[in-house]
Motif scaffolding. Sequence first.
Motif, short mmCIF file in Angstrom:
data_model
loop_
_atom_site.label_atom_id
_atom_site.label_comp_id
_atom_site.label_asym_id
_atom_site.label_seq_id
_atom_site.Cartn_x
_atom_site.Cartn_y
_atom_site.Cartn_z
N ALA A 177 0.93 -1.25 -0.07
CA ALA A 177 -0.03 0.07 0.08
C ALA A 177 0.76 1.29 -0.13
N LEU A 178 1.89 1.31 0.82
CA LEU A 178 3.01 2.57 0.89
C LEU A 178 3.70 2.44 -0.56
N ALA A 179 3.76 1.37 -1.07
CA ALA A 179 4.56 1.34 -2.44
C ALA A 179 3.96 2.02 -3.48
N THR A 180 2.73 2.03 -3.49
CA THR A 180 1.79 2.78 -4.47
C THR A 180 2.06 4.41 -4.42
N LEU A 181 2.66 4.90 -3.33
CA LEU A 181 2.87 6.32 -3.30
C LEU A 181 3.90 6.69 -4.18
N TRP A 182 4.76 5.93 -4.75
CA TRP A 182 5.76 6.33 -5.62
C TRP A 182 5.22 6.40 -7.03
N GLN A 183 4.21 5.51 -7.52
CA GLN A 183 3.83 5.45 -8.71
C GLN A 183 4.95 5.09 -9.61
N GLU A 184 5.55 4.17 -9.25
CA GLU A 184 6.77 3.84 -10.24
C GLU A 184 6.41 3.54 -11.39
N ASP A 185 7.31 3.63 -12.45
CA ASP A 185 7.30 3.14 -13.88
C ASP A 185 7.73 2.00 -13.96
N VAL A 186 8.98 1.62 -13.16
CA VAL A 186 9.45 0.25 -13.32
C VAL A 186 9.50 -0.21 -12.00
N THR A 187 9.38 -1.37 -11.66
CA THR A 187 9.66 -2.13 -10.34
C THR A 187 11.09 -3.33 -10.79
N LEU A 188 11.98 -2.90 -10.05
CA LEU A 188 13.39 -3.65 -10.39
C LEU A 188 13.34 -4.49 -9.25
N VAL A 189 13.53 -5.82 -9.57
CA VAL A 189 13.83 -6.97 -8.63
C VAL A 189 15.06 -7.74 -9.04
N GLY A 190 15.36 -8.39 -8.19
CA GLY A 190 16.47 -9.37 -8.54
C GLY A 190 15.92 -10.83 -8.55
N ALA A 191 16.69 -11.49 -9.18
CA ALA A 191 16.25 -13.13 -9.38
C ALA A 191 15.91 -13.74 -8.41
N ASP A 192 16.66 -13.75 -7.18
CA ASP A 192 16.18 -14.39 -6.03
C ASP A 192 14.99 -14.05 -5.59
N THR A 193 14.74 -13.04 -5.52
CA THR A 193 13.22 -12.43 -4.82
C THR A 193 12.28 -13.41 -5.77
N ILE A 194 12.28 -13.31 -6.84
CA ILE A 194 11.40 -13.96 -7.94
C ILE A 194 11.43 -15.44 -7.63
N LEU A 195 12.68 -16.02 -7.50
CA LEU A 195 12.60 -17.41 -7.40
C LEU A 195 11.91 -17.95 -6.02
N ALA A 196 12.07 -16.97 -5.17
CA ALA A 196 11.32 -17.30 -4.05
C ALA A 196 9.88 -17.36 -3.77
N GLN A 197 9.37 -16.84 -5.03
CA GLN A 197 7.93 -16.69 -5.04
C GLN A 197 7.48 -17.34 -6.15
N GLU A 198 8.14 -18.27 -6.86
CA GLU A 198 7.83 -18.98 -8.01
C GLU A 198 6.57 -19.90 -7.87
N THR A 199 6.68 -20.63 -6.58
CA THR A 199 5.50 -21.36 -6.49
C THR A 199 4.15 -20.77 -6.13
N ALA A 200 4.47 -19.46 -5.72
CA ALA A 200 3.00 -18.81 -5.21
C ALA A 200 2.67 -18.26 -6.73
N VAL A 201 3.59 -17.77 -7.46
CA VAL A 201 3.38 -17.31 -8.85
C VAL A 201 2.50 -18.30 -9.69
N ARG A 202 2.80 -19.52 -9.43
CA ARG A 202 2.10 -20.63 -10.32
C ARG A 202 0.62 -20.62 -10.01
N SER A 203 0.52 -20.70 -8.62
CA SER A 203 -1.01 -21.00 -8.20
C SER A 203 -1.92 -19.85 -7.91
N ALA A 204 -1.24 -18.51 -8.04
CA ALA A 204 -1.96 -17.27 -8.03
C ALA A 204 -2.93 -17.37 -9.02
N PRO A 205 -4.10 -16.14 -9.05
CA PRO A 205 -4.91 -16.01 -10.07
C PRO A 205 -3.91 -15.26 -11.04
#
Length: 202
Positions: free
Chosen positions: A29-57
């Motif tokens: 909710a706080l992150a929306t305050l910046w109205q970013e154009d790009v969200t920059l993420v490292g691969a480790d952060t994504i890999l930690a969430q891949e199972t959740a990504v597969r099962s999410a809507p």
Amino acid sequence: MRPHVVAQVAVSLDATTSGFDADQARFYALATLWQEDVTLVGADTILAQETAVRSAPHPGPRPEGPLLAVVDSRARVREWEGLRQLGYWSDVLALYADQTPDRPPDSTIPELVTGYDRVDLVEILDILGDRGARVVRVDSGGGLLGALLDLELVDELALLVHPVVVGSGRPWFEGRALTLEPAGTEVFEGGLVWLRFCVGRS
């Protein structure tokens, strides 16, 4: 022109980024305050969430959302289409280096190649700025945040401090000396404290 880079990190009182249940709802909710154009993420952060990504809507890309750019020098991320379809981002962008392993020949994921064995973060930000990005929000701790801090590429730092002491783990700043100028403080229910700083240059 290089975009404004803000790093937001959920931390414990003893400055670790793991080992506790972060308030994700408040964090994003706080992150929306910046109205970013790009969200920059490292691969480790994504890999930690891949199972959740597969099962999410997967409602599909959000045209008005930011671009998700993932630093993935070793081409480890596989759930690109799932990320694109989560409904948070307008599209995804794989950030690779020249020596990144070959990708599947039928891959349709947009990619940007900079640097030799590691992604050149300075060049990435310059290119994103040239493409019209004004604000880049770093949604990643660990190696990516550390590399950006070492290169003095972070303009603003926001810490969502949770009222818990983990007692183990490395601090998010990992021994770095930083010059921080306070830019705001807000206290939320449950003892959460949001600290914002401008990051000084050496």
